[in-house]
Design a protein around this motif. Structure first.
Motif, mmCIF file in Angstrom:
data_model
loop_
_atom_site.group_PDB
_atom_site.id
_atom_site.type_symbol
_atom_site.label_atom_id
_atom_site.label_comp_id
_atom_site.label_asym_id
_atom_site.label_seq_id
_atom_site.Cartn_x
_atom_site.Cartn_y
_atom_site.Cartn_z
ATOM 1 N N UNK A 50 0.867 -1.182 0.000
ATOM 2 C CA UNK A 50 0.000 0.000 0.000
ATOM 3 C C UNK A 50 0.902 1.228 0.000
ATOM 4 N N UNK A 51 0.959 1.935 -1.108
ATOM 5 C CA UNK A 51 2.022 2.893 -1.381
ATOM 6 C C UNK A 51 1.618 4.331 -1.093
ATOM 7 N N UNK A 52 2.636 5.188 -1.025
ATOM 8 C CA UNK A 52 2.478 6.622 -0.773
ATOM 9 C C UNK A 52 3.224 7.393 -1.862
ATOM 10 N N UNK A 53 2.694 8.553 -2.235
ATOM 11 C CA UNK A 53 3.355 9.366 -3.246
ATOM 12 C C UNK A 53 3.438 10.834 -2.856
ATOM 13 N N UNK A 100 -2.798 1.880 -3.579
ATOM 14 C CA UNK A 100 -2.600 3.160 -2.921
ATOM 15 C C UNK A 100 -2.267 4.299 -3.857
ATOM 16 N N UNK A 101 -1.656 5.338 -3.271
ATOM 17 C CA UNK A 101 -1.484 6.603 -3.977
ATOM 18 C C UNK A 101 -0.448 6.541 -5.099
ATOM 19 N N UNK A 102 0.700 5.898 -4.850
ATOM 20 C CA UNK A 102 1.679 5.765 -5.926
ATOM 21 C C UNK A 102 1.134 4.877 -7.034
ATOM 22 N N UNK A 103 0.342 3.874 -6.664
ATOM 23 C CA UNK A 103 -0.293 3.020 -7.679
ATOM 24 C C UNK A 103 -1.243 3.838 -8.543
ATOM 25 N N UNK A 130 -0.071 3.990 -12.350
ATOM 26 C CA UNK A 130 -0.680 2.719 -12.731
ATOM 27 C C UNK A 130 -0.443 2.352 -14.192
ATOM 28 N N UNK A 131 -0.292 3.328 -15.071
ATOM 29 C CA UNK A 131 -0.105 2.998 -16.490
ATOM 30 C C UNK A 131 1.305 2.530 -16.802
ATOM 31 N N UNK A 132 2.243 2.728 -15.878
ATOM 32 C CA UNK A 132 3.632 2.333 -16.130
ATOM 33 C C UNK A 132 4.102 1.185 -15.239
ATOM 34 N N UNK A 133 3.424 0.941 -14.125
ATOM 35 C CA UNK A 133 3.914 -0.077 -13.188
ATOM 36 C C UNK A 133 3.972 -1.462 -13.812
ATOM 37 N N UNK A 134 2.913 -1.849 -14.519
ATOM 38 C CA UNK A 134 2.883 -3.200 -15.084
ATOM 39 C C UNK A 134 3.976 -3.369 -16.137
ATOM 40 N N UNK A 135 4.252 -2.317 -16.905
ATOM 41 C CA UNK A 135 5.296 -2.402 -17.919
ATOM 42 C C UNK A 135 6.683 -2.471 -17.277
ATOM 43 N N UNK A 147 -3.971 -1.339 -8.040
ATOM 44 C CA UNK A 147 -5.254 -0.792 -7.583
ATOM 45 C C UNK A 147 -4.985 0.571 -6.957
ATOM 46 N N UNK A 148 -5.379 1.620 -7.652
ATOM 47 C CA UNK A 148 -5.105 2.971 -7.199
ATOM 48 C C UNK A 148 -5.970 3.401 -6.032
ATOM 49 N N UNK A 149 -5.595 4.522 -5.426
ATOM 50 C CA UNK A 149 -6.284 5.017 -4.238
ATOM 51 C C UNK A 149 -7.746 5.334 -4.498
ATOM 52 N N UNK A 150 -8.085 5.731 -5.713
ATOM 53 C CA UNK A 150 -9.478 6.061 -6.020
ATOM 54 C C UNK A 150 -10.375 4.822 -6.066
ATOM 55 N N UNK A 151 -9.763 3.653 -6.081
ATOM 56 C CA UNK A 151 -10.530 2.412 -6.166
ATOM 57 C C UNK A 151 -10.537 1.622 -4.865
#
Length: 379
Positions: free
Chosen positions: A44-47, A79-82, A86-91, A100-104
């Protein structure tokens, strides 16, 4: 099956991790005491600052070996960094299974549960994402403690932020404010109190912007098993006379209040878009201290904000003395892409930031008053 949840950042993230844990508990998972035991790992990340984001990215990279050590393991970055990346983490990290971003956060259980039921690989978490803070989506599992205080119930009352402080990435990654109903908040408080969690921490990005926050405080106070009420993090703009009267009405409301000021310079406060002046802040805490003589007041300071002059910084130093703070968290300004301040051409060098942070910490240390005083330097 066991899950291990590692949390970075603020108390809001701690509360989000507790909520994630309840979802996993409802799906039959046990809490792993160490990552080596886990079948599922959640970061669960922080940015809010670059340093926090870098720590999370480094951890994600190191977990490639954890995934490789046991077939079938699942790695979730949340979390927030996710949200921001999110568009670059999987790559960048192909060993990550879910982002799963903080808005979800309100749909965390639905998204994770859907993925675990669809391990064939045809589950697209981007299409499954949504937004909104719905009480019906809260986890229905049992107690799932993830460390921290054993007597404190962390209760999120709202998510998001409607402010647009020029240095802050939070509104971009957590979205606009959304509020839980008072009934659902009180139900969670009662549930925690029944389990012996008589110390209640109400949480929100600007927690006292919750509609009728003073009335909510009074309702929580009336829960019989509640022994102490705290909240994090209030915004000075919403600290009004009704809230001050409520806080003075009962010893159940903690004497410890953290009220971030960020700077002692009106010029910098305007540039930060904090929506108060130094004088207004001082007037509010004077009224608060008169109403609660035992007040233990904490704050946050940011040094090196773009355009901060030596004179601006000296105003911050003098505010520490004038306000009579008991503790402070002190930060160097961190450039966050996408914020208004990040586009400023006028910046303060890293050397000057370091020097000003050192001077501020030295000033704070010179006026330590006892056990209640605490200084934290944050990069």
């Amino acid at each position: 099956m066991k899950v291990f949840i590692h949390t970075y950042g603020c108390q809001m993230n701690v509360a989000d991790s507790q909520e994630m844990g309840r979802h996993f508990s409802g799906m039959g998972f046990e809490h792993a005491r160490a990552r080596a035991e886990a079948d599922v790992m959640v970061l669960n990340t922080c940015t809010v600052r670059q340093h926090a984001e870098d720590k999370a990215l480094s951890a994600i990279g190191r977990l490639k070996g954890w995934k490789r050590d046991r077939e079938g393991r699942v790695l979730v970055v949340a979390g927030c960094a996710a949200e921001r990346l999110e568009t670059t983490l999987k790559r960048r990290f192909p060993h990550v299974d879910l982002v799963i971003g903080a808005k979800d956060m309100d749909r965390f259980g639905e998204i994770v549960g859907g993925y675990l039921r669809s391990r064939a690989g045809d589950f697209d978490w981007f299409e499954e994402s949504g937004s909104g803070f719905m009480d019906s989506a809260r986890g229905e599992g049992g107690t799932f403690r993830l460390g921290g205080s054993d007597d404190t119930s962390f209760v999120t009352i709202m998510r998001g932020c409607n402010y647009s402080c020029s240095y802050c990435i939070v509104p971009a990654v957590r979205g606009r404010e959304s509020y839980r109903t008072p009934g659902s908040i009180l139900a969670e408080v009662r549930e925690g109190a029944a389990r012996g969690l008589g110390r209640v921490m109400l949480l929100g990005q600007t927690v006292n912007s919750y509609p009728d926050f003073s009335d909510l405080l009074d309702e929580v106070r009336r829960v019989p098993e509640v022994a102490e009420i705290l909240f994090m993090s209030p915004h000075p703009h919403y600290l009004n006379d009704k809230m001050i009267r409520t806080l003075a009405s009962s010893p159940i409301f903690s004497d410890e209040i953290h009220l971030p000021v960020q700077s002692g310079s009106d010029r910098i406060l305007r540039a930060m878009k904090r929506n108060y002046t130094r004088g207004e802040y001082l007037s509010k805490i004077e009224r608060l201290r008169s109403a609660k003589p035992g007040l233990v007041l904490g704050t946050d300071f940011i040094v090196g904000f773009p355009g901060e002059t030596e004179e601006d910084f000296l105003r911050t130093l003098s505010l520490w003395d004038e306000a009579g703070f008991d503790r402070a968290y002190c930060f160097k300004y961190s450039h966050r892409p996408g914020t208004e301040a990040a586009g400023s051409a006028d910046s303060v060098t890293d050397e000057v930031k370091e020097e000003r942070l050192s001077r501020l910490l030295a000033r704070i240390e010179s006026r330590r008053t006892g056990p209640a005083s605490r200084t934290e330097a944050k990069p």
